[in-house]
Design an enzyme around this catalytic site. Structure first.
Site, PDB file in Angstrom:
ATOM      1  N   ASP A  24      -3.728   4.453 -10.220  1.00  0.00           N
ATOM      2  CA  ASP A  24      -4.301   5.795 -10.336  1.00  0.00           C
ATOM      3  C   ASP A  24      -5.776   5.799  -9.946  1.00  0.00           C
ATOM      4  O   ASP A  24      -6.354   4.761  -9.607  1.00  0.00           O
ATOM      5  CB  ASP A  24      -4.110   6.342 -11.755  1.00  0.00           C
ATOM      6  CG  ASP A  24      -4.602   5.379 -12.834  1.00  0.00           C
ATOM      7  OD1 ASP A  24      -5.628   4.709 -12.604  1.00  0.00           O
ATOM      8  OD2 ASP A  24      -3.962   5.300 -13.901  1.00  0.00           O
ATOM      9  N   HIS A  60       3.759  17.621   8.570  1.00  0.00           N
ATOM     10  CA  HIS A  60       4.941  17.973   7.788  1.00  0.00           C
ATOM     11  C   HIS A  60       4.558  18.072   6.321  1.00  0.00           C
ATOM     12  O   HIS A  60       3.508  17.590   5.902  1.00  0.00           O
ATOM     13  CB  HIS A  60       6.044  16.924   7.968  1.00  0.00           C
ATOM     14  CG  HIS A  60       5.592  15.535   7.629  1.00  0.00           C
ATOM     15  ND1 HIS A  60       4.999  14.709   8.559  1.00  0.00           N
ATOM     16  CD2 HIS A  60       5.621  14.825   6.470  1.00  0.00           C
ATOM     17  CE1 HIS A  60       4.687  13.554   7.996  1.00  0.00           C
ATOM     18  NE2 HIS A  60       5.053  13.596   6.713  1.00  0.00           N
ATOM     19  N   ASP A 117      -2.684  12.376   9.289  1.00  0.00           N
ATOM     20  CA  ASP A 117      -1.409  11.688   9.489  1.00  0.00           C
ATOM     21  C   ASP A 117      -0.632  12.305  10.656  1.00  0.00           C
ATOM     22  O   ASP A 117      -0.636  13.523  10.843  1.00  0.00           O
ATOM     23  CB  ASP A 117      -0.597  11.782   8.195  1.00  0.00           C
ATOM     24  CG  ASP A 117       0.614  10.884   8.191  1.00  0.00           C
ATOM     25  OD1 ASP A 117       0.439   9.672   8.367  1.00  0.00           O
ATOM     26  OD2 ASP A 117       1.731  11.401   8.012  1.00  0.00           O
ATOM     27  N   GLU A 177      -4.487   9.671  13.154  1.00  0.00           N
ATOM     28  CA  GLU A 177      -3.526   8.573  13.262  1.00  0.00           C
ATOM     29  C   GLU A 177      -2.784   8.710  14.590  1.00  0.00           C
ATOM     30  O   GLU A 177      -1.859   9.509  14.723  1.00  0.00           O
ATOM     31  CB  GLU A 177      -2.522   8.582  12.114  1.00  0.00           C
ATOM     32  CG  GLU A 177      -1.586   7.367  12.175  1.00  0.00           C
ATOM     33  CD  GLU A 177      -0.228   7.578  11.528  1.00  0.00           C
ATOM     34  OE1 GLU A 177       0.496   6.588  11.344  1.00  0.00           O
ATOM     35  OE2 GLU A 177       0.127   8.734  11.223  1.00  0.00           O
ATOM     36  N   ASP A 229       1.361   0.602   6.767  1.00  0.00           N
ATOM     37  CA  ASP A 229       2.478   0.726   7.713  1.00  0.00           C
ATOM     38  C   ASP A 229       2.809  -0.584   8.421  1.00  0.00           C
ATOM     39  O   ASP A 229       3.703  -0.613   9.274  1.00  0.00           O
ATOM     40  CB  ASP A 229       2.149   1.786   8.777  1.00  0.00           C
ATOM     41  CG  ASP A 229       2.187   3.200   8.223  1.00  0.00           C
ATOM     42  OD1 ASP A 229       3.024   3.470   7.344  1.00  0.00           O
ATOM     43  OD2 ASP A 229       1.379   4.029   8.668  1.00  0.00           O
ATOM     44  N   ASP A 257       6.622  -2.350   5.180  1.00  0.00           N
ATOM     45  CA  ASP A 257       6.873  -1.437   4.066  1.00  0.00           C
ATOM     46  C   ASP A 257       8.301  -1.639   3.537  1.00  0.00           C
ATOM     47  O   ASP A 257       9.244  -1.652   4.323  1.00  0.00           O
ATOM     48  CB  ASP A 257       6.671  -0.007   4.588  1.00  0.00           C
ATOM     49  CG  ASP A 257       7.086   1.066   3.611  1.00  0.00           C
ATOM     50  OD1 ASP A 257       7.122   0.784   2.411  1.00  0.00           O
ATOM     51  OD2 ASP A 257       7.366   2.191   4.074  1.00  0.00           O
ATOM     52  N   ARG A 266       3.013  -3.167   0.308  1.00  0.00           N
ATOM     53  CA  ARG A 266       2.438  -2.261  -0.688  1.00  0.00           C
ATOM     54  C   ARG A 266       2.546  -2.834  -2.103  1.00  0.00           C
ATOM     55  O   ARG A 266       2.727  -2.104  -3.072  1.00  0.00           O
ATOM     56  CB  ARG A 266       3.126  -0.894  -0.597  1.00  0.00           C
ATOM     57  CG  ARG A 266       3.031  -0.269   0.789  1.00  0.00           C
ATOM     58  CD  ARG A 266       3.788   1.036   0.910  1.00  0.00           C
ATOM     59  NE  ARG A 266       3.708   1.577   2.273  1.00  0.00           N
ATOM     60  CZ  ARG A 266       4.211   2.743   2.657  1.00  0.00           C
ATOM     61  NH1 ARG A 266       4.864   3.506   1.770  1.00  0.00           N
ATOM     62  NH2 ARG A 266       4.093   3.158   3.901  1.00  0.00           N
TER      63      ARG A 266
END
Length: 588
Positions: free
Chosen positions: A174, A247, A328, A357, A424, A468, A472
């Protein structure tokens, strides 16, 4: 001369305004074909006795890639306009290259022969924020950096670092966790933080936004974000947020309205819907990111959508004083939207950093009217292929880096976002097959190259992981599990980058790239300051001759502080396998 390889056009990376008074010009020729080039230039309206008045100046070869040489000249036209051509020499052969073709002698009866830069308008300048050139970024994936407030962790969160992540797992990272570890970043030398999305979303990655105006409650609230940004600014750290405007997420209220009300929804034109009712199988009948049904593509040409997203962009700058937006999937959004985006955010905060990106050649977005930079994945590809995978030779690597640099104007390169890895991609230690020596070379080159470097959280302590979701993993905070040697290496390089302006802003020149031994020698130069970098990318000890006449100078080893006088014309240094050295060249 190979005429078919000679190329120039008065635009983009071949002719551009570097500042309000200076024009940069480049010419491309076949590799090793031309001995020298002169720039022929003058004001289009400067005539005497029926002849155009022009000047000549030598062009400098700034580098080569696999196929071509590149030549450069800097001109300050007194009236900010220019007509120009090129005079090329190869042995006894001489050619004049103009917009209308090739000539054996310089045409002076009409300036229409020549290339034209009509006028250097300040409004047309590409101007990225100056502070970016001195910034060292640190990318944080908030869900995996640190858990500072367990009370807001998602239900079912796993104990920190207790297992490898899955696409849907949570560990409770967080914003408070980031606040708690700011001193760690300051100690490392970080001056910019790039946060992947923090807005309300059901996923751990937050690239499926549900509400663009709210911080995800599992990350904290707006007050916590404000505290984070204020603390960062107090410590000299800029903050860049991640915007997903290509999106939205499945839970985004306008999309839910379309899903519920179909063709009668007032939001139906917010998306690219092929037919009603909506369906997701076998593929969505509406445009999405990739073919992911949960990520419907937004119609940014719709005035309502455009206004909504521009309000999002300005809200977080105005209310929270963020310093940048990372955008993005930026290449899949129309150029007109990005032009308006730039106008609105720059009007609010002129030195905000706009980062797109884009994984491929991004020149159409880097003409001064859209982005300040893109994520420099061509750089990433080259350094990983050479240092990590050892797929290419030293000469091939130098060629690839020169191709990257000559693909864009210099002022674009100075603000480029240079990354080794991200959320990524696989972790760099994993790509290096676990060899810390190779990782050190990656950081060395990144932190001495032109542009703005970014470190992916945990790479500086030797974290591992494939693509991925393995890349992560939770940040490792246990000192016993951190690679302290690598951490110290990165810290020292960042400190040197801050100390030597040439490492941040200097021009890079490859002096030698040896294919047999795979060693590399390059220098960074800014005015009178020069730093020499020598790298042995082989598993054998190498005795490396330095192709630089440095007589009359001191060579100062920046890693050890040792210095010696350069008294001989030819110098040599010995490096262990995967060894390196940096020398500052100081005059007696």
């Amino acid at each position: 001369m190979r005429k078919e390889a000679i190329y120039h056009r008065p635009a983009d990376n071949f002719a551009y305004a570097y500042d309000s008074e200076t024009l940069h010009l480049r010419l491309r020729t076949k590799k090793d074909d031309i001995d020298r080039v002169e720039l022929l230039h003058g004001d289009p309206y400067d005539w005497q006795n029926g002849a155009w008045q022009f000047q000549m100046m030598p062009m400098r070869k700034t580098g080569s890639d696999e196929l071509f040489d590149y030549w450069f000249a800097e001109v300050k036209p007194p009236y900010r306009r220019l007509r120009y051509g090129f005079v090329l020499y190869s042995g006894e052969e001489k050619l004049v290259y103009t917009e209308k073709g090739f000539y054996f002698e310089v045409p002076t009866d009409d300036t229409a022969y020549y290339f034209c830069f009509p006028f250097l308008h300040r409004v047309d300048l590409f101007e990225a924020p100056d502070w970016v050139k001195d910034t060292v970024w640190y990318q944080i994936f908030p869900e995996r950096f640190a858990n500072g407030n367990p009370s807001i962790s998602p239900e079912g969160s796993r104990p920190w670092g207790s297992e490898d992540p899955t696409p849907t797992s949570f560990f409770g990272g967080d914003l408070q966790g980031i606040i708690d570890h700011l001193d760690y970043l300051v100690d490392l030398g970080i001056t910019g933080i790039y946060l992947t999305p923090i807005f309300r979303s059901p996923s751990n990655h937050k690239y499926d936004t549900a509400d663009y105006f709210e911080v995800d409650p599992h990350f904290g609230d707006k007050e916590t974000l404000k505290t984070l940004i204020d603390r960062c600014h107090e410590k000299g750290i800029r903050v860049m947020l991640d915007a997903v405007f290509n999106h939205c997420g499945y839970e985004f209220a306008p999309f839910q309205d379309v899903w519920k009300n179909g063709e009668s929804s007032k939001y139906k034109d917010w998306f690219h819907i092929h037919e009603f009712p909506l369906q997701t199988e076998p593929r969505p009948n509406y445009d999405t990111f990739r073919f992911v049904p949960q990520m419907p593509k937004l119609n940014t040409a719709n005035p309502e959508v455009k206004r909504y997203l521009l309000d999002v962009a300005t809200y977080w700058i105005r209310e929270f004083d963020i310093d940048g937006w990372r955008l993005d999937v930026a290449n899949e959004i129309d150029h007109e939207f990005w032009r308006e985006f730039r106008q609105e955010v720059k009007a609010l905060k002129p030195d905000v950093y706009i980062l797109g990106e884009i994984w491929h050649d991004a020149m159409p977005w880097l003409r001064g009217d859209q982005f300040d930079a893109v994520m420099n994945y061509p750089f990433t590809d080259g350094v990983l292929r050479f240092f990590a995978k050892e797929e290419i030779s030293a000469r091939q690597f130098a060629n690839q880096m020169m191709h990257v640099l000559h693909s864009y104007p210099n002022n674009v390169n100075e603000a480029a976002f240079n990354l080794l890895g991200s959320h990524d991609t696989s972790r760099i230690l994993t790509v290096c097959g676990g060899d810390i020596r190779k990782v050190k070379l990656l950081f060395l080159f990144q932190l001495t190259f032109t542009g703005s470097p970014c470190i992916y959280y945990g790479d500086e302590i030797g974290m591992t992981g494939g693509n991925d979701p393995e890349c992560r993993k939770c940040m490792v905070w246990d000192p016993m599990q951190q690679n302290k040697e690598l951490h110290q290496h990165v810290k020292q390089l960042i400190a040197l980058r801050k100390q030597y302006r040439s490492l941040r802003r200097g021009e890079i020149s490859f002096l030698h790239a040896d294919d047999e031994m795979n060693y590399l020698i390059y220098k960074k130069t800014d005015g009178d300051e020069t730093v020499l970098v020598i790298i042995n990318r082989s598993d054998q000890k190498a005795d490396i001759p330095i192709p630089l006449d440095a007589r009359g100078t001191w060579l100062v080893n920046l890693l050890t502080g040792e210095r010696f006088a350069a008294e001989a014309e030819t110098l040599c240094t010995s490096l262990p396998p995967y060894g390196f050295v940096l020398y500052a060249i100081e005059h007696w």
